[in-house]
Write an enzyme that holds these catalytic residues in place. Sequence first.
Site, PDB file in Angstrom:
ATOM      1  CG  HIS A  39     -49.156  -8.318 -22.396  1.00 23.11           C
ATOM      2  ND1 HIS A  39     -49.787  -7.237 -21.843  1.00 23.11           N
ATOM      3  CD2 HIS A  39     -48.506  -7.870 -23.497  1.00 23.11           C
ATOM      4  CE1 HIS A  39     -49.521  -6.154 -22.579  1.00 23.11           C
ATOM      5  NE2 HIS A  39     -48.747  -6.522 -23.583  1.00 23.11           N
ATOM      6  CG  ASP A  50     -44.076  -3.600 -22.613  1.00 25.93           C
ATOM      7  OD1 ASP A  50     -43.499  -2.541 -22.933  1.00 25.93           O
ATOM      8  OD2 ASP A  50     -44.458  -4.444 -23.434  1.00 25.93           O
TER       9      ASP A  50
END
Length: 380
Positions: free
Chosen positions: A250, A271
């Site tokens: 990410h 997440d």
Amino acid sequence: MSSVQQDQQRPQQTIKGNVLTARGWVSGHISFSEKIDDIQGEPGDPGSNNAVYILPGFIDLHVHGAGGKDTMEAGDAVEVISRMHAQHGTTSMLATTMTAPMSDLEAALHALAGVCQQRSAGSARVLGVHLEGPYINPGKLGAQPDFAHAGSLEQVKQLDAIAPIKLITLAPEVEGNLAMVSQLTALGMRVQLGHTLGTYEDGVAALENGASSFTHLYNAMSRLDHRSPGMVGAALAHANFAEIIPDLLHVHPGAIKAAMRAIPKVYCVTDSTSASGMPDGEYMLGRQVVHKCLGGVRLADGTLAGSTLTMDQALRNLVKIGLELDDASKRVSTYAADFLGLSDRGRLQVNAYADLVVLDRDLNLVAVYIEGEKIELKDV
């Protein structure tokens, strides 16, 4: 019998090793039952011996799923999710919802209500709910389903009456959302800015109104440009807290380091999705089908859709990119507790909950304790 009553009957236990206390490393031992009773030893550099590391248990404020289950499924999903993350050293977490119709959110929170009140054996403590949307910008959905709309304080109160909402992600530029920030903080909820196309000025205004963090920093928000700093610029210039996903997919390691240099208390989240701990294949993220492959989770168009990260791997990743272990520990534990205003979790000190992890010299989990309960580790 309640979980608290059970915990009060726990026998005292003692572990020896390099204990990372709130004041630094101690070479000695830690004694605890439900809470920490005593820490004894001499200050020392853990590099001078081969003993295990004893760190605060991990705290994850952004958890969508694991073990093939998604928070939005309701039913026993969060039981499965919290047990799986406990296997990887997460001792406390926020169950995180997706942008969805009100009926779906209500169903998910009804399933969460009991889990938030009482922790099951072998499970991480579910501190409450992270409501990620639906008050986000429809132009920056990321992997969120297209049910975004302007904020509604009445809706939030309805949901909070079902299960405790501790954290809300919203886009401050959406009409009505900026005014709602101060109303939410007055109710004791934390507000993060995310899934936003807002300007630098929108971000600053939201912080001035009580917003206090940023959701998966850099991802799903307006980018930093030297003439248009965007939401990322507002975070780097003004934030004390921000969450970041250190799966090294990410966010580039250099961007992680830049954030940690600018923002005092960057804390890490997974997440994580239902694909966490599962083989490659198709899984659900809310109403979205996601695909796990090549170590990541994506929509059909290739958009990153959460992760398969676990908090023990997050710690190892931080050390891999150059953080000292004590600094990395704070970013997977202490700073998240600080953000929620919790002084009895995320740190090893007398009278704090006995949430701790024991790691070998390669930072692999040896043991996990949640409120004094030793978690039986499977092959993780």
